[in-house]
Design an enzyme around this catalytic site. Structure first.
Site, PDB file in Angstrom:
ATOM      1  CB  SER A 259      -8.105   0.877   6.077  1.00  0.00           C
ATOM      2  OG  SER A 259      -8.809   2.087   5.997  1.00  0.00           O
TER       3      SER A 259
ATOM      4  CE  LYS B   2      -3.897   1.970   2.671  1.00  0.00           C
ATOM      5  NZ  LYS B   2      -4.681   1.818   3.923  1.00  0.00           N
TER       6      LYS B   2
ATOM      7  CB  SER C 121      -8.123   3.515   3.050  1.00  0.00           C
ATOM      8  OG  SER C 121      -7.220   2.925   3.967  1.00  0.00           O
TER       9      SER C 121
END
Lengths: 493, 499
Positions: free
Chosen positions: B179, B80, B155
């Protein structure tokens, strides 16, 4: 216009001091960067102290220990559990736009420091001692003044960012009247000595490793405390005293003319001794303090604190009392040594072999005069205690007269080396060769037959004239005692 | 087209060890899939093809020299974009960090590299991890690999899409209020948010420091346990890092006979999609048939967790994001007349709407006069949540519930309704507030889309919840093979890639 005396006749001051001390730890507060003063800009930085995305702080244990020791030396309670907090505000030299500090949970609180002014003791309450990180430094270039106004560019040096900073805040100090400026100065001086004794900072005000903010307010006698101002940028002991004095006069005159004191930050200017208005506290920043989530709470172990307390060195007041006794001084003598900032210098000079009287004579005499003339601290004259001790030894051995010793000291102050080197280079020495002196004495006798006759007649006091003449011809290098003996023996019946 | 990267890490690890496949071949396959599908998915912001190939080569050479390699060696992994990578652009999904190249690696990234994992690139995400759909990215939304008209969740949406589409075998995500769990549930993946402090946060660009955790997103429980083990462990650079040793793979298949399982009724919220609730209930029935002792329980404070979270997280964010000011890195607005204006304009231009909204909410919550009513009260709620959980764990080994109240929703459906968006996290936030580990495991389908079941235990109970998830995974038989049949989906906002 009210004078200082007028002001203190009508108003009562309350002062408070916030002192920041940069700790002399090897590494910064929350990272492993070195803390050397004066390095090339931005060479002592890493992701943490630059506040790069993703970086995290880790507490420096040495800084915690130093702060606890300061707290203990100031008779504070040490928190058994406390946290760091974030103080949020935007400033370009603050890498994270928040400062890791402490808010309602300081590491040390509720202590005191006793200070003396002219033999009178004042107990200054300590509100808190807490730990935080320093900011970077902004440099404004392209303008005339070095200030942000008119500058074309601003540069930021982050070497200082993250250096551990201890903030020591006094309780308000009321009831000191006309003594307020001196008490303020004496407090900062005493605090500096305490911290220097602890060995946790070099406490150099001129380099910014000790910085002072002075709070001052005035109230009519017997009334409640007035509105205070905070004077920043007070960077020497002398300025501490001057800033309190000038702020008392400024506020007194405003009040006398029916005005109100605005709660504000003021900036002190060393050159003029005056302060100018900074930002007003009425539009003060809301710092939005909250507990620092990146750090775990601090919980100093009680046993560890006890050990630190037991291991504290002899603190300056106790130390001075001992020296006063050892050196056979009066309290007043010690006060003048203290005022001159000479305690440590004299002590080191004595440690190098000089007698306390001689050491005191040099430091409070010639050397103090020299420092005052140049407006520098006594310890910054460039002469070391060891050199003073060497000088005195030469006097004690009869190799220098007092007068010659002062000439040698001039050379040492001028950076010409140790006393012996100055003597060699300048050709200074006591003329004790009686053969050479006898010639000079005979010449003096021949040149002053009247005086010689008086001496032969038993008037020994008249010998001074002949001694003076001999000293003149030998350019002061003769030992006066020897000359006197020679004169008397040549003219004895 | 078949790709080696469609297999699980543990399967591939065996093949690599046996010499049936090389890390270079495997990495090439993963990079090939990225090349063919990234336009449609927008899951990667940066593809590190050159570095990945050289890392793969190095692993193959190490293996050829006979070096002993761990289970992640040679496995293509996506990271990420909120974790900093030395020399590789890291943006946290924000325009304000566009082009920012960090000079250091996050500890989790460093540990991945040490384990020999091949980092194929940096994945798209909601800006600064603020969002539940990945539509808040400064670089465009990510599309769901099963249905391009839908969101992958957020997210960590890019990481979820990458693993679900076979662009990588596994991924690192981060979880502040759900997330990694929410996008994993939406995309049919396994993901675990570890105990707070289990994985170092050093190098994780902070959203909310007291909540953020790094965790693995994988296609099965074994891979999750393996990857978590690789990135766990004490880090002196993170003061909140734990010393607890990490062994999550031993005894994973021990079964759950006698395990005391509590069903938290508050997690079955009013607005929950009935089909999702039904799928979760079916999963719970399987736990019963696996020998667990299942009972319903109540944690009333969970009702207030979402509200408390939306005070605490923005408060911390308002401070954490203050450093993005154009002074030292990232976007600097060029037209400002002085430094204050430069900072203000850089932030105005660099941050997206949701980030600004949260900074404002957080600033307000910490303001003098409001601190007690908001921040302090929210922290009290947090304490109550922790206490209730501690009490519940007196009676239960693990607790269960849905991971999300819904399946992956349509792109654009919730963007104009922040509260509806926030509600997607309603079932994942209490565990974040309490700092406890929670795993999501795909349990079945609702409306043809994956549904996750969430299992959470006390602090440090990763091994236990992984064991429960493993047992459930075996019995659920969820097909987690990557999907790239984009041609069958309506993709109004994206051009479909090659099948």
């Amino acid at each position: 216009m009210l004078s200082f005396d007028d002001v203190v006749a009508r108003y009562e001051p309350v002062i408070g001091l916030e002192t920041h001390v940069e700790l002399g730890t090897q590494t910064k507060m929350f990272c492993g960067c070195p803390t050397v003063f004066g390095a090339e800009p931005n060479t002592q930085v890493c992701p943490v102290c630059l506040g790069l995305p993703g970086s995290l702080p880790v507490t420096n244990k040495a800084a915690i220990e130093a702060t606890v020791r300061i707290g203990l030396a100031l008779n504070c309670s040490i928190a058994s559990w406390c946290r760091f907090a974030r103080k949020n505000y935007f400033y370009p030299d603050m890498p994270k736009n928040f400062q890791i500090s402490q808010y309602d949970e300081p590491l040390c609180s509720d202590g005191y420091l006793d200070v003396e002014v002219d033999g009178e003791l004042f107990r200054i309450g300590i509100e808190r001692v807490h730990l935080e990180e320093d900011t970077g430094k902004s440099l404004h270039v392209g303008g005339a003044t070095g200030r942000i106004h008119g500058a074309t560019e601003s540069l930021v040096d982050f070497n200082r960012a993250g250096i551990p900073l201890v903030e020591i805040v006094t309780k308000p100090v009321p009831g000191i009247g006309a003594r307020a400026p001196e008490v303020a100065k004496a407090y900062v001086a005493e605090l500096r000595d305490v911290i220097r004794t602890l060995g946790v900072s070099d406490v150099k005000m001129e380099q910014g490793s000790m910085r002072c903010d002075v709070n001052t307010s005035l109230n009519k006698l017997g009334e409640t405390w007035g509105t205070r101002t905070e004077t920043k940028n007070v960077n020497s002991l002398r300025s501490v005293e001057r800033s309190v004095r000038s702020e008392m006069i400024r506020q007194g005159n405003i009040l006398e003319n029916g005005g109100h004191i605005i709660q504000e930050t003021r900036h002190f200017h060393e050159d003029t001794g005056e302060s100018t208005s900074g930002r007003s506290k009425e539009t003060a920043t809301d710092y939005r303090y909250f507990p620092e989530p990146d750090l775990v709470p601090l919980a100093p172990d009680a046993t560890w604190v006890k050990e630190l307390k037991a291991a504290l060195p002899e603190l300056p007041r106790v130390h001075r009392a001992r020296l006063t006794a050892e050196w056979g001084l009066s309290a007043l003598d010690m006060q003048s040594i203290l005022n001159a900032g000479a305690v440590e210098l004299i002590e080191q000079t004595v440690a190098q072999g000089a007698s306390p009287e001689a050491a005191r004579k040099w430091w409070l005499g010639e050397l103090s005069r020299h420092a005052n003339e140049r407006g520098i601290e006594l310890g910054d004259s460039g002469v070391t205690p060891s050199q003073v001790a060497q000088l005195q030894k030469l006097v004690d051995e009869g190799k220098l007269t007092d007068k010659l010793a002062r000439q040698v000291l001039e050379g040492v102050l001028a950076g010409e080396g140790d006393p012996a080197e100055v003597m060699a280079a300048r050709g200074i020495e006591v003329v004790s060769d009686t053969g050479a002196l006898t010639v000079a004495v005979d010449e003096a006798i021949a040149a002053n037959p009247d005086i010689a006759e008086k001496i032969r007649g038993g008037n020994q006091a008249a010998a001074g004239v002949l001694i003076g003449a001999v000293m003149k011809t030998t350019r002061g290098q003769a030992d006066a005692k020897t000359v006197r003996e020679l004169v008397l023996s040549r003219l004895s019946n | 087209m078949e790709s080696l990267a469609d297999r699980t890490a543990h399967e591939l690890s065996g093949m690599l060890a046996a010499g049936e496949v090389s890390a270079v071949e495997l990495t090439k396959d993963a990079l090939g899939v990225i090349e063919r599908t990234n336009k449609a998915l927008n899951s990667f912001l940066t593809v590190s093809d050159v570095q990945a190939m050289s890392a793969a080569k190095a692993v193959d050479e190490a293996r050829a020299r006979g070096e002993k390699l761990g289970p992640m060696a040679g496995i293509p992994v996506a990271v990420k974009d909120v974790l900093v990578t030395k020399g590789v652009t890291t943006t946290a999904g924000s325009r304000i960090l566009e082009g920012f190249v960090p000079p250091y690696d996050a500890t989790a990234v460093q540990r991945l590299r040490q384990a020999g994992a091949i980092i194929v690139g940096k994945t798209n995400m909601d800006e600064f991890a603020m969002g539940s759909s990945n539509e808040n990215s400064g670089f465009g939304a990510v599309h769901h690999p099963w249905d391009l008209s839908r969101v992958p969740g957020g997210s960590s949406g890019g990481s979820a899409a990458a693993v679900a589409a076979g662009q990588a075998v596994a991924a690192l995500g981060t979880d502040t209020g759900g997330s990694i769990r929410l996008p994993a549930a939406f995309c049919g993946l396994v993901a675990i948010k570890p105990t707070y402090g289990r994985v170092s946060r050093y190098g994780l660009i902070a959203f909310a420091s007291s909540l953020d955790q790094v965790g693995p997103m994988t296609r099965d429980v074994t891979d999750a346990a393996t990857l978590l083990e690789a990135i766990s462990g004490h880090d002196p650079a993170d003061a909140t890092s734990l010393e607890d040793p990490a062994d999550f793979t031993t005894g994973l298949d021990r079964g759950i006979k006698g395990l005391r399982v509590g069903i938290v009724k508050e997690l079955f919220t009013e607005g929950m999609e009935p089909e999702v609730a039904a799928a979760v209930r079916r999963g719970i029935d399987q736990l019963v048939s696996l020998g667990a002792q299942v009972e319903e329980c109540s944690l009333p404070s969970f009702k207030y967790a979402l509200a408390a979270y939306h005070v605490i997280a923005p408060a911390e964010a308002s401070s954490n994001l203050a450093r993005f000011d154009g002074v030292r890195y990232g976007l600097r607005s060029p037209d400002a007349r002085d430094v204050t204006e430069m900072m203000m304009r850089s932030r105005e231009e660099g941050f997206g709407d949701e980030v600004k909204r949260r900074i404002m909410v957080g600033t307000y919550a910490l303001s003098a006069g409001y601190y007690d009513a908001y921040y302090d009260k929210a922290q009290r709620v947090r304490t109550v949540v922790i206490r209730e959980l501690e009490a519940a764990y007196e009676n239960f080994d693990v607790l269960v519930g849905p991971t999300a109240p819904c399946v992956a929703f349509k792109l654009g459906d919730r963007v104009n309704d922040p509260v509806a968006m926030y509600l997607a996290d309603i079932a994942t936030i209490p565990m974040s507030l309490a700092g406890i580990p929670a795993i999501t495991v795909p349990i079945g389908l609702a409306d043809g889309l994956p549904v996750g079941l969430q299992i959470f235990g006390p602090h440090f109970s990763e091994a236990q919840i992984l064991r429960a998830a493993f047992a459930l995974e075996q019995s659920a038989g969820f097909d987690s093979r990557p999907r790239r049949d984009f041609a069958h989906s309506a993709a109004p906002q994206a051009k479909p890639g090659q099948p």
